[in-house]
Design a protein around this motif. Structure first.
Motif: not given
Length: 197
Positions: A138-155
């Motif tokens: 749960v903690e890691l998914v929340r962290i990674l959610d924030e990270v991935f949200a910073q750039h588009p999928a192509s990045h």
């Protein structure tokens, strides 16, 4: 019919004729194998395919687990992922990116930390190996959610590719029909009447 079920809703059909198409494909493969066998030794057996057998093949791993030890597959939710490195994450452009560091993800963890800019978490006891990441999913998914949200999928697709990681944007129908791989390989054809198939 193949069915998806989550812990929150009723079974849903998968769009399209998945069972029909898969069963026909399995039958065609069996027929080719029978013809090869006949050309080699002059005899062959009758071949057959069923929708049930074909769909069971698609789900061989959870079925085998249940048949051997009664282990029922747990409903998959993003927050309670068995492996947060095999997960979908929403990107800045509103597209999902699917990270697929499956099986033993430990060798991929350092590269993922580099790619995602979370090097400080590489040796964090909550995440340093698969079991720790599962326990603290749960903690890691929340962290990674924030990270991935910073750039588009192509990045993320470019970074994953450059670092030998497995992952790809998830194509919805809109993106699928314009995907360069689909177009370059002629997976979608234009008929004489102008339709697409």
């Amino acid at each position: 019919l193949p069915i998806y079920r989550t812990e929150f809703d009723d079974p849903r059909e998968v769009p399209g004729t998945v069972s029909d198409t898969l069963s026909g494909t399995m039958l065609a493969m069996a027929a080719m194998a029978a013809l090869l066998q006949k050309s080699r030794n002059g005899v062959t057996e009758a071949v057959r395919s069923t929708m049930v057998a074909s769909n069971m093949w698609y789900q061989y791993l959870p079925i085998a687990r249940y048949a051997n030890d009664g282990q029922v597959p747990m409903p998959m939710t993003r927050e309670r992922a068995q492996n947060p490195l095999v997960q979908r994450y929403m990107c800045a452009d509103g597209r999902w990116f699917y990270s697929t560091q499956a099986t033993n993800s430990d060798p991929h963890w350092p590269a993922m930390c580099t790619v995602l800019g979370i090097e400080h978490l590489q040796h964090d006891p909550r995440f340093h190996n698969m079991e720790a990441r599962r326990q603290h999913c749960v903690e890691l998914v929340r962290i990674l959610d924030e990270v991935f949200a910073q750039h588009p999928a192509s990045h993320w697709e470019t970074l994953y590719h450059d670092h030998g990681l497995w992952g790809s944007p998830i194509n919805d129908y809109e993106h699928l029909v314009r995907d360069p791989e689909v177009l370059d390989n002629g997976f979608l054809q234009t008929t004489p009447s102008g339709g697409k198939v």
